[in-house]
Design a protein around this motif. Sequence first.
Motif, PDB file in Angstrom:
ATOM      1  N   ALA A   1       0.966  -1.419  -0.083  1.00 47.71           N
ATOM      2  CA  ALA A   1      -0.367  -0.297   0.176  1.00 47.71           C
ATOM      3  C   ALA A   1       0.693   1.536   0.196  1.00 47.71           C
ATOM      4  O   ALA A   1       0.838   1.985  -0.659  1.00 47.71           O
ATOM      5  N   ARG A   2       1.783   1.014   1.113  1.00 45.44           N
ATOM      6  CA  ARG A   2       2.970   2.283   0.973  1.00 45.44           C
ATOM      7  C   ARG A   2       3.555   2.586  -0.472  1.00 45.44           C
ATOM      8  O   ARG A   2       3.611   3.737  -1.024  1.00 45.44           O
ATOM      9  N   TYR A   3       4.076   1.380  -0.993  1.00 46.18           N
ATOM     10  CA  TYR A   3       4.267   1.125  -2.779  1.00 46.18           C
ATOM     11  C   TYR A   3       3.692   1.991  -3.115  1.00 46.18           C
ATOM     12  O   TYR A   3       4.375   3.109  -4.288  1.00 46.18           O
ATOM     13  N   TYR A   4       2.501   1.864  -3.020  1.00 46.61           N
ATOM     14  CA  TYR A   4       1.328   2.144  -4.197  1.00 46.61           C
ATOM     15  C   TYR A   4       1.336   3.494  -3.601  1.00 46.61           C
ATOM     16  O   TYR A   4       0.171   4.003  -4.726  1.00 46.61           O
ATOM     17  N   GLY A   5       1.019   3.922  -2.781  1.00 40.91           N
ATOM     18  CA  GLY A   5       0.971   5.622  -2.083  1.00 40.91           C
ATOM     19  C   GLY A   5      -0.512   5.791  -1.626  1.00 40.91           C
ATOM     20  O   GLY A   5      -1.308   7.223  -1.963  1.00 40.91           O
ATOM     21  N   VAL A   6      -0.772   4.740  -1.030  1.00 39.32           N
ATOM     22  CA  VAL A   6      -2.420   4.360  -0.788  1.00 39.32           C
ATOM     23  C   VAL A   6      -2.267   3.926   0.651  1.00 39.32           C
ATOM     24  O   VAL A   6      -1.227   3.822   0.955  1.00 39.32           O
ATOM     25  N   ALA A   7      -3.139   4.983   1.690  1.00 42.10           N
ATOM     26  CA  ALA A   7      -3.199   4.338   3.210  1.00 42.10           C
ATOM     27  C   ALA A   7      -3.524   2.731   3.156  1.00 42.10           C
ATOM     28  O   ALA A   7      -4.847   1.683   2.626  1.00 42.10           O
TER      29      ALA A   7
ATOM     30  N   LEU B   1      -7.695  -2.831  -6.074  1.00 40.83           N
ATOM     31  CA  LEU B   1      -6.871  -2.459  -4.420  1.00 40.83           C
ATOM     32  C   LEU B   1      -5.956  -0.810  -4.114  1.00 40.83           C
ATOM     33  O   LEU B   1      -6.056  -0.776  -3.506  1.00 40.83           O
ATOM     34  N   PHE B   2      -4.997  -1.168  -5.003  1.00 41.30           N
ATOM     35  CA  PHE B   2      -4.054   0.001  -4.493  1.00 41.30           C
ATOM     36  C   PHE B   2      -4.119   0.522  -5.418  1.00 41.30           C
ATOM     37  O   PHE B   2      -3.473   1.676  -5.377  1.00 41.30           O
ATOM     38  N   ALA B   3      -5.316   1.463  -6.372  1.00 44.28           N
ATOM     39  CA  ALA B   3      -5.484   2.021  -6.955  1.00 44.28           C
ATOM     40  C   ALA B   3      -5.966   3.528  -5.946  1.00 44.28           C
ATOM     41  O   ALA B   3      -6.105   3.703  -4.830  1.00 44.28           O
ATOM     42  N   PRO B   4      -5.852   4.943  -6.059  1.00 44.50           N
ATOM     43  CA  PRO B   4      -5.718   6.155  -5.848  1.00 44.50           C
ATOM     44  C   PRO B   4      -6.778   6.092  -5.275  1.00 44.50           C
ATOM     45  O   PRO B   4      -8.129   5.726  -5.673  1.00 44.50           O
ATOM     46  N   SER B   5      -7.506   6.940  -3.841  1.00 45.29           N
ATOM     47  CA  SER B   5      -8.591   7.073  -2.741  1.00 45.29           C
ATOM     48  C   SER B   5      -8.826   8.203  -4.059  1.00 45.29           C
ATOM     49  O   SER B   5      -8.128   8.541  -5.006  1.00 45.29           O
ATOM     50  N   ALA B   6     -10.619   8.443  -3.993  1.00 39.49           N
ATOM     51  CA  ALA B   6     -11.509   9.877  -4.954  1.00 39.49           C
ATOM     52  C   ALA B   6     -11.283  10.461  -4.647  1.00 39.49           C
ATOM     53  O   ALA B   6     -10.569  11.478  -5.581  1.00 39.49           O
ATOM     54  N   ARG B   7     -11.362  10.851  -3.279  1.00 39.80           N
ATOM     55  CA  ARG B   7     -10.128  12.343  -2.913  1.00 39.80           C
ATOM     56  C   ARG B   7      -9.480  12.186  -3.325  1.00 39.80           C
ATOM     57  O   ARG B   7      -8.410  13.972  -3.904  1.00 39.80           O
ATOM     58  N   LYS B   8      -7.953  11.547  -3.413  1.00 34.49           N
ATOM     59  CA  LYS B   8      -6.827  11.949  -4.015  1.00 34.49           C
ATOM     60  C   LYS B   8      -6.621  11.949  -5.373  1.00 34.49           C
ATOM     61  O   LYS B   8      -5.619  12.891  -5.956  1.00 34.49           O
ATOM     62  N   ARG B   9      -7.133  11.395  -6.364  1.00 31.81           N
ATOM     63  CA  ARG B   9      -7.555  11.469  -7.532  1.00 31.81           C
ATOM     64  C   ARG B   9      -7.804  13.247  -7.826  1.00 31.81           C
ATOM     65  O   ARG B   9      -7.226  14.170  -8.962  1.00 31.81           O
ATOM     66  N   LYS B  10      -9.128  13.237  -6.844  1.00 34.36           N
ATOM     67  CA  LYS B  10      -9.446  14.747  -6.863  1.00 34.36           C
ATOM     68  C   LYS B  10      -8.968  16.030  -6.894  1.00 34.36           C
ATOM     69  O   LYS B  10      -8.550  16.888  -7.219  1.00 34.36           O
ATOM     70  N   GLU B  11      -7.917  15.718  -5.532  1.00 33.42           N
ATOM     71  CA  GLU B  11      -6.937  16.431  -5.702  1.00 33.42           C
ATOM     72  C   GLU B  11      -5.793  17.110  -6.560  1.00 33.42           C
ATOM     73  O   GLU B  11      -5.011  17.993  -7.018  1.00 33.42           O
ATOM     74  N   SER B  12      -5.444  15.781  -7.404  1.00 33.73           N
ATOM     75  CA  SER B  12      -4.317  15.856  -7.971  1.00 33.73           C
ATOM     76  C   SER B  12      -4.809  16.084  -9.219  1.00 33.73           C
ATOM     77  O   SER B  12      -4.197  16.854  -9.705  1.00 33.73           O
TER      78      SER B  12
END
Length: 159
Positions: free
Chosen positions: A121-127, A145-156
């Motif tokens: 999870a840390r490798y892929y940058g996901v909590a 499983l290791f996709a960024p959260s919706a919030r993180k996608r929105k922030e980027s």
Amino acid sequence: MRIREMLGLPVNTNLKAHRTYRIWSGMRYRVSKDWHHAKKHYARLGVTVCDRWLGKDGFINFLADMGHPPTHKHTLERIDNTSSYTKENCMWALPTQQNRNKSSCRYFETPIGRMCLTEAARYYGVAPHLVFGRLYRGITDQTQLFAPSARKRKESKNA
């Protein structure tokens, strides 16, 4: 008295107060004492303590083979947690290392090798808690499983 001398302790010192002695003693109790809560687990796996670490000179031999823990945070770890306590199968480890060597640990293949869930999870940058939640909900596809959260996608996107 021989053990106390070896440890450089006064004759009247209670060995139970010595950390390495307590670790050795705890190892023996876990596999041999019927009253110990972990005995069933160890018995089911067939885990024992090698003869060299038992008996009259058991602690002295354990100390000669393993030495003292490098820091107060290190504990005794079996490298293969389905095998017995022997010099070849034991090492001093930190709690984070021991958590990766549990039978309940989930492993995943990543581009840089096999990792436990938390590391992946840390490798892929996901909590890690997000990945645990996704597994609990039945998601098994590694890309999901290791996709960024919706919030993180929105922030980027907004950055």
